[in-house]
Design an enzyme around this catalytic site. Structure first.
Site, PDB file in Angstrom:
ATOM      1  N   ASP A 115      48.899  40.139  25.150  1.00  0.00           N
ATOM      2  CA  ASP A 115      48.348  39.456  26.324  1.00  0.00           C
ATOM      3  C   ASP A 115      47.671  40.389  27.327  1.00  0.00           C
ATOM      4  OD1 ASP A 115      49.038  36.717  25.760  1.00  0.00           O
ATOM      5  OD2 ASP A 115      51.127  37.293  26.056  1.00  0.00           O
ATOM      6  N   ASP A 175      44.997  31.671  21.266  1.00  0.00           N
ATOM      7  CA  ASP A 175      44.932  32.248  22.610  1.00  0.00           C
ATOM      8  C   ASP A 175      44.407  33.681  22.593  1.00  0.00           C
ATOM      9  OD1 ASP A 175      47.132  30.509  21.900  1.00  0.00           O
ATOM     10  OD2 ASP A 175      47.875  30.627  23.958  1.00  0.00           O
TER      11      ASP A 175
END
Length: 399
Positions: A115, A175
């Site tokens: 992330d 994502d």
């Protein structure tokens, strides 16, 4: 209330040009500034004294939930502060943005998660874009180096999660497309094509393995880390392995639009247009264009909405509008989404701990963060509003 939203949204769809005038961007930003001042005060109240809780994420048990820098959502609130500074040029917002961004910088060394884009690019990346601070540049470069350690040359993709190793060998989630922007930026900052090549490889493999014939996306693709072959396609946050999780579709639209910006490869533009087509033509997309949490959720129309997905879609469509022959249509649709979010999903000023948007869904299968505000909904909402303003003013979105 739900019927009232549907009625108003239906009216909006059929009166598009007239209703578009109702989106008063300066007024929205004035409200956002007021709300963010509320948020800053609430953050001070919610801190536990450890110094580790740095960013707001949601409301949980009627309390503001703060997270550590390692949480995937930690970079969004600093990014919001940078957007408020970009819009207002108010030095106080810059000061706040710098302070909250500083709390995220240590994540440049955290190789335990994919992330990096969400955490570092949304915070430090916006800071660098607006200030050209050499320190931010170095943080971005180190963050890209760290992210690159998660790339598997055989599979051609960046590993997403390290958790649930009994469930997956080498999981990659849709994502992850949003982390590629950091790699493209690092390549420009350093002249090192390695970052660019990793991003392109990941985008290509994701295009090959994550999408169905109708251009809907699986959430998770599990690879064999030794051979690079796909083991299975599944979900973690969607309704089922075969369903179209709304925010996942939004990540794909946004991600391939960004990949076209960075590479000018027409296949990415076509991919973004095809994903947009799936979203916008889907029979389960509500009249107000704010999707249910999953396009195939069984209880539609009595399923929770996801305003965060709508905000990401709006922002992605606005960028796509600057590249595509369908640009006028994409801009009009994005404006409709932003108008409906503003008129019917926005928190009242002074309420909801300072969040901007209500009615997002984090993870419905885990009954986590359902019908609540989420920091990333607010981030992409402000980003989309800034993009719309630039387009309306005939300004470039990117230098």
């Amino acid at each position: 209330m739900k019927n009232r939203i549907f009625a108003i949204a239906a009216t909006w769809v059929f009166t598009g040009a007239i209703q578009a005038q109702q989106l008063n961007i300066p007024a929205v930003f004035r409200g956002a500034e007021q709300q963010t001042k509320v948020m800053l005060a609430e953050i001070d109240k919610a801190k536990d004294g450890s110094g580790e809780l740095v960013s707001p994420r949601t409301i949980e048990n009627n309390r503001l939930k703060l997270v550590k820098s390692g949480d995937w959502t930690s970079g969004f609130f600093p990014g919001e502060l940078w957007y408020l500074y970009e819009y207002s040029q108010n030095a106080e917002w810059k000061k706040q943005a710098e302070q909250f961004t500083a709390n995220i910088e240590k994540e440049q060394w955290n190789g335990r998660t994919h992330d990096m884009g969400f955490k570092v690019y949304c915070s430090v990346g916006n800071g660098y874009r607006l200030t050209n601070d050499a320190h931010y540049k170095e943080v971005l470069i180190q963050s890209a180096k760290t992210l690159s350690t998660r790339f598997n040359k055989t599979a051609g993709v960046i590993r997403s999660w390290d958790h649930n190793k009994q469930k997956w060998d080498y999981p990659v989630i849709i994502d992850n497309m949003l982390n590629l922007e950091l790699l493209f930026e690092a390549s420009k900052l350093t002249g090192d094509k390695t970052y660019y090549n990793i991003a392109v490889s990941h985008a290509n493999k994701t295009m090959e393995n994550h999408f169905r014939k109708d251009y809907s996306s699986f959430h998770v693709v599990d690879y064999d880390s030794a051979t690079g072959k796909v083991i299975k396609r599944t979900t973690h946050q969607g309704y089922s392995d075969a369903s179209a999780w709304a925010r996942g579709q939004a990540w794909g639209l946004y991600g391939y639009t960004m990949c076209y910006r960075e590479t000018k490869d027409p296949k990415y533009l076509k991919m973004a247009e095809n994903i947009a087509g799936f979203i916008l033509k889907h029979p389960n997309l509500p009249a107000d264009l704010v999707p249910y949490w999953d396009f195939n959720a069984p209880g539609i129309p009595d399923e929770p909405r996801d305003a965060s997905a709508a905000a990401v879609i709006a922002s992605g469509l606005l960028e796509l509008s600057t590249y595509s022959k369908k640009g006028d249509s994409y801009k009009a649709i994005a404006t409709k989404i932003l108008t409906n979010l503003t008129n019917h999903y926005r928190a009242p000023v002074g309420k909801d701990y300072g969040f901007l948007l209500l009615h997002s869904t984090g993870s419905k299968p885990f009954n986590s963060e359902v019908d609540v505000p989420l920091s990333y909904a607010d981030y992409y909402y402000l980003e989309a509003l800034l993009r719309l303003q630039k387009i309306n003013n005939k300004k470039r979105l990117f230098n």
